[in-house]
Design an enzyme around this catalytic site. Structure first.
Site, PDB file in Angstrom:
ATOM      1  N   TYR A 123       4.183   6.488  10.014  1.00 10.99           N
ATOM      2  CA  TYR A 123       3.418   5.491   9.724  1.00 10.99           C
ATOM      3  C   TYR A 123       4.284   4.401   8.910  1.00 10.99           C
ATOM      4  O   TYR A 123       4.300   3.016   9.390  1.00 10.99           O
ATOM      5  CB  TYR A 123       2.294   5.838   8.789  1.00 10.99           C
ATOM      6  CG  TYR A 123       1.040   4.768   8.822  1.00 10.99           C
ATOM      7  CD1 TYR A 123       0.114   4.944   9.666  1.00 10.99           C
ATOM      8  CD2 TYR A 123       1.052   3.830   7.988  1.00 10.99           C
ATOM      9  CE1 TYR A 123      -0.961   3.989   9.767  1.00 10.99           C
ATOM     10  CE2 TYR A 123       0.017   2.988   7.897  1.00 10.99           C
ATOM     11  CZ  TYR A 123      -1.048   2.925   8.988  1.00 10.99           C
ATOM     12  OH  TYR A 123      -2.090   1.885   8.704  1.00 10.99           O
ATOM     13  N   PRO A 156      -3.175  -0.046  18.870  1.00  9.99           N
ATOM     14  CA  PRO A 156      -3.041  -0.637  17.875  1.00  9.99           C
ATOM     15  C   PRO A 156      -3.400   0.638  16.626  1.00  9.99           C
ATOM     16  O   PRO A 156      -3.046   0.312  15.361  1.00  9.99           O
ATOM     17  CB  PRO A 156      -3.990  -1.540  17.419  1.00  9.99           C
ATOM     18  CG  PRO A 156      -5.076  -1.320  18.472  1.00  9.99           C
ATOM     19  CD  PRO A 156      -4.457  -0.593  19.600  1.00  9.99           C
ATOM     20  N   HIS A 212       0.865  -1.166   0.022  1.00  5.39           N
ATOM     21  CA  HIS A 212       0.220  -0.134   0.033  1.00  5.39           C
ATOM     22  C   HIS A 212       0.878   1.250  -0.040  1.00  5.39           C
ATOM     23  O   HIS A 212       1.908   1.381   0.570  1.00  5.39           O
ATOM     24  CB  HIS A 212      -0.869   0.093   1.453  1.00  5.39           C
ATOM     25  CG  HIS A 212      -2.262  -0.750   0.932  1.00  5.39           C
ATOM     26  ND1 HIS A 212      -3.209  -0.691   1.822  1.00  5.39           N
ATOM     27  CD2 HIS A 212      -2.388  -1.650   0.175  1.00  5.39           C
ATOM     28  CE1 HIS A 212      -4.035  -1.318   1.452  1.00  5.39           C
ATOM     29  NE2 HIS A 212      -3.685  -2.184   0.544  1.00  5.39           N
TER      30      HIS A 212
HETATM   31  C1  LIG Z   1      -6.313  -8.749  20.270  1.00  6.82           C
HETATM   32  C2  LIG Z   1      -4.730  -8.237  19.608  1.00  6.82           C
HETATM   33  C3  LIG Z   1      -4.973  -7.242  18.513  1.00  6.82           C
HETATM   34  C4  LIG Z   1      -3.857  -6.542  17.870  1.00  6.82           C
HETATM   35  N1  LIG Z   1      -3.896  -5.900  16.868  1.00  6.82           N
HETATM   36  C5  LIG Z   1      -2.851  -5.318  16.348  1.00  6.82           C
HETATM   37  C6  LIG Z   1      -3.060  -4.532  15.037  1.00  6.82           C
HETATM   38  O1  LIG Z   1      -3.898  -4.426  14.500  1.00  6.82           O
HETATM   39  N2  LIG Z   1      -1.617  -3.850  14.547  1.00  6.82           N
HETATM   40  C7  LIG Z   1      -0.565  -3.991  15.351  1.00  6.82           C
HETATM   41  O2  LIG Z   1       0.602  -3.434  15.120  1.00  6.82           O
HETATM   42  N3  LIG Z   1      -0.505  -4.418  16.594  1.00  6.82           N
HETATM   43  C8  LIG Z   1      -1.561  -5.067  17.070  1.00  6.82           C
HETATM   44  N4  LIG Z   1      -1.397  -6.148  17.811  1.00  6.82           N
HETATM   45  C9  LIG Z   1      -0.037  -5.985  18.873  1.00  6.82           C
HETATM   46  C10 LIG Z   1       0.785  -7.190  18.149  1.00  6.82           C
HETATM   47  O3  LIG Z   1      -0.025  -8.260  17.651  1.00  6.82           O
HETATM   48  C11 LIG Z   1       1.998  -7.458  19.097  1.00  6.82           C
HETATM   49  O4  LIG Z   1       2.511  -6.242  19.437  1.00  6.82           O
HETATM   50  C12 LIG Z   1       2.637  -8.517  18.558  1.00  6.82           C
HETATM   51  O5  LIG Z   1       2.120  -9.724  18.972  1.00  6.82           O
HETATM   52  C13 LIG Z   1       3.911  -8.514  19.534  1.00  6.82           C
HETATM   53  O6  LIG Z   1       4.652  -9.931  19.419  1.00  6.82           O
HETATM   54  P1  LIG Z   1       5.523 -10.517  20.468  1.00  6.82           P
HETATM   55  O7  LIG Z   1       6.125 -11.817  19.758  1.00  6.82           O
HETATM   56  O8  LIG Z   1       6.309  -9.647  21.510  1.00  6.82           O
HETATM   57  O9  LIG Z   1       4.310 -10.997  21.652  1.00  6.82           O
HETATM   58  P2  LIG Z   1       3.101 -11.887  21.530  1.00  6.82           P
HETATM   59  O10 LIG Z   1       2.447 -12.161  19.964  1.00  6.82           O
HETATM   60  O11 LIG Z   1       1.972 -11.944  22.389  1.00  6.82           O
HETATM   61  O12 LIG Z   1       3.861 -13.516  21.707  1.00  6.82           O
HETATM   62  C14 LIG Z   1       4.280 -13.893  22.860  1.00  6.82           C
HETATM   63  C15 LIG Z   1       4.318 -15.489  23.070  1.00  6.82           C
HETATM   64  O13 LIG Z   1       4.632 -15.799  24.200  1.00  6.82           O
HETATM   65  C16 LIG Z   1       4.039 -16.904  24.494  1.00  6.82           C
HETATM   66  N5  LIG Z   1       3.966 -16.990  26.111  1.00  6.82           N
HETATM   67  C17 LIG Z   1       3.279 -16.390  27.015  1.00  6.82           C
HETATM   68  N6  LIG Z   1       3.614 -16.565  28.331  1.00  6.82           N
HETATM   69  C18 LIG Z   1       4.609 -17.469  28.006  1.00  6.82           C
HETATM   70  C19 LIG Z   1       5.128 -18.386  29.094  1.00  6.82           C
HETATM   71  N7  LIG Z   1       5.024 -18.249  30.371  1.00  6.82           N
HETATM   72  N8  LIG Z   1       5.816 -19.408  28.540  1.00  6.82           N
HETATM   73  C20 LIG Z   1       5.997 -19.663  27.316  1.00  6.82           C
HETATM   74  N9  LIG Z   1       5.509 -18.885  26.383  1.00  6.82           N
HETATM   75  C21 LIG Z   1       4.670 -18.017  26.940  1.00  6.82           C
HETATM   76  C22 LIG Z   1       2.464 -16.497  24.251  1.00  6.82           C
HETATM   77  O14 LIG Z   1       1.571 -17.708  24.023  1.00  6.82           O
HETATM   78  C23 LIG Z   1       2.786 -15.784  22.884  1.00  6.82           C
HETATM   79  O15 LIG Z   1       2.778 -16.985  21.763  1.00  6.82           O
HETATM   80  C24 LIG Z   1      -2.597  -6.552  18.687  1.00  6.82           C
HETATM   81  C25 LIG Z   1      -2.466  -7.273  19.729  1.00  6.82           C
HETATM   82  C26 LIG Z   1      -3.532  -8.028  20.481  1.00  6.82           C
HETATM   83  C27 LIG Z   1      -3.567  -8.922  21.740  1.00  6.82           C
END
Ligand SMILES: Cc1cc2nc3c(=O)[nH]c(=O)nc-3n(C[C@H](O)[C@H](O)[C@H](O)COP(=O)(O)OP(=O)(O)OC[C@H]3O[C@@H](n4cnc5c(N)ncnc54)[C@H](O)[C@@H]3O)c2cc1C
Length: 390
Positions: free
Chosen positions: A384, A292, A72
């Site tokens: 952005y 978000p 985009h």
């Molecule tokens: C409902 C929702 C909608 C979102 N929509 C957007 C959006 O539209 N745009 C955007 O930019 N961002 C969005 N986000 C934010 C984005 O998805 C996150 O910033 C991103 O997933 C971060 O990645 P991460 O790997 O840091 O964390 P996460 O994706 O949270 O991954 C963490 C992982 O650790 C695992 N975990 C947790 N505790 C433990 C444990 N004790 N032992 C082992 N494993 C564990 C979890 O199961 C998970 O798989 C959204 C978030 C949510 C919750």
């Protein structure tokens, strides 16, 4: 068991770190609490900055994204019955964004990790961090009925906001900064071709709405709601009705289709400093959360782990801790820029439940400014598509 880097969490941050480390010849073990099925189908983000897309391509994880992702070059802001395009690419020196679901990024990362023969354990219980201040930190956990211990050189806490890594840091070490918003997003994934080629962010007196997409066949749509909104009070017809009102324009139709998934997400800004303690390095949502509206959460998570992978590579190669020592400071500069941008977009576009007319006038003035002044639009555009360190 022994490894170089113990990674807690197989979200985008943990999986990307594992792949980046492997490309640098560094071993890791990834421990994930949930099942592969669950992790691969967790609907979340979908906007990828160009620099982060390039990172995935550079790590040989981006082939499907290059084929199926949709590039985009602009977004639209809608208010007072008009839709105004912000030409992101034109205003940002040629950069763009890629629309590709987080679910797909995670599937691609898991496939590459498995092809690499890298250890990736799902459905791991009771992960605990031990001796993080020492040179031999350990992870203990339960898996397939047995207790295990993993000795590491360092631990990467990639376990999201509700994980165990951040809380395992002793009290008094971290400073946290946060803001709760009186808004939530009720989001749906619908099996219908998107009614707009580009994202539409709509300011409306009934509350914000966003028209987004995950593919040419899947629309992702949101309406502003209360953070504790009861999803059962929102049958599909009510959601479409509200979307039609908030996104509606004369001569333009929002196409409706079957709702495949729906949920409410509260909005929060949160940062901890520093993002490291002893031999533990926090990355992604474990260290920071953004609302978000700025589409930054996934992008920040992947940026953190690219900084960490480079720092670990330098340490293993030369024994220098310079980049590792600077890890938190390096990441936090970008984190705070994204925090500000996400807060700013949120504040400009959401309508408080008890709207104060003064606030409303300020929002509309800001929206008019951003859509008529090239300088203001350029500022939005460069944030952005993804600013480097500022
Ligand atoms: C409902 C929702 C909608 C979102 N929509 C957007 C959006 O539209 N745009 C955007 O930019 N961002 C969005 N986000 C934010 C984005 O998805 C996150 O910033 C991103 O997933 C971060 O990645 P991460 O790997 O840091 O964390 P996460 O994706 O949270 O991954 C963490 C992982 O650790 C695992 N975990 C947790 N505790 C433990 C444990 N004790 N032992 C082992 N494993 C564990 C979890 O199961 C998970 O798989 C959204 C978030 C949510 C919750």
């Amino acid at each position: 068991m022994r490894t170089q880097v113990g990674i807690v969490g197989a979200g985008p941050a943990g999986l990307t770190l594992a792949v980046l480390l492997r490309r640098r010849g560094i071993e890791s073990v990834v421990l994930e609490a949930r099942s592969r099925e669950y992790v691969e189908h967790r609907i979340r983000a979908g906007v990828i900055e160009q620099g982060i897309a390039d990172l995935l391509v550079g790590a040989a994880v981006g082939q499907r994204m290059q084929r199926e992702g949709i590039v985009h070059h602009g977004i639209s802001l809608q208010f007072e019955g008009g839709r105004h395009r912000i030409p992101l690419t034109e205003l940002s020196g040629g950069k763009s964004i890629v629309i590709y679901g987080q679910t797909e990024v995670v599937k691609d990362l898991i496939r590459v990790r498995i092809d690499d023969d890298g250890p990736l354990l799902f459905e791991v219980d009771d992960v605990q961090l031990r001796d993080v201040e020492s040179e031999r930190p350990r992870l203990t956990y339960r898996h397939e009925g047995g207790s295990h211990e993993l000795e590491c050189d360092v631990i990467a806490g990639c376990d999201g906001f509700h994980g165990v890594c951040r809380p395992s840091i002793p009290e008094g070490v971290l400073s946290s900064f946060s803001r709760e918003y009186p808004y939530g997003w009720l989001g749906i994934l619908a099996a219908v071709a998107p009614s707009s080629d580009e994202l539409v962010y709509a300011h409306h007196e009934r509350g914000f709405a966003l028209l987004s997409l995950r593919s040419h066949e899947l629309s992702r749509l949101y309406v502003q709601c209360r953070p504790d909104e009861d999803i059962d009070a929102w049958p599909d017809e009510r959601i479409w009705e509200e979307l039609q009102i908030r996104l509606g324009l004369p001569g333009w139709t929002l196409a409706e289709g079957p709702v495949l998934e729906k949920g409410v997400t509260g909005m929060r800004s949160f940062v901890v400093e520093p993002m490291q303690y002893g031999r533990l390095y926090l990355a992604g949502d474990a260290a920071h959360i953004v609302p978000p509206t700025g589409a930054k959460g996934l992008n920040l998570a992947l940026h953190d782990v690219s900084v960490l992978a480079d720092a670990l590579a330098e340490w293993y190669r030369d024994g220098s801790t310079a980049l590792l020592d600077a890890y938190s400071a390096t990441c936090l500069r970008r984190v705070w820029r994204a925090e500000h941008f996400s807060w700013w977009m949120t504040s400009m576009l959401h309508t408080p439940e008890h709207a104060d007319l003064f606030d409303l006038k300020l929002q509309l003035s800001q929206l008019r400014y951003v859509t008529t002044s090239e300088a203001a639009a350029r500022s939005l555009a460069e944030n952005y598509v993804g600013l480097g360190v500022v």
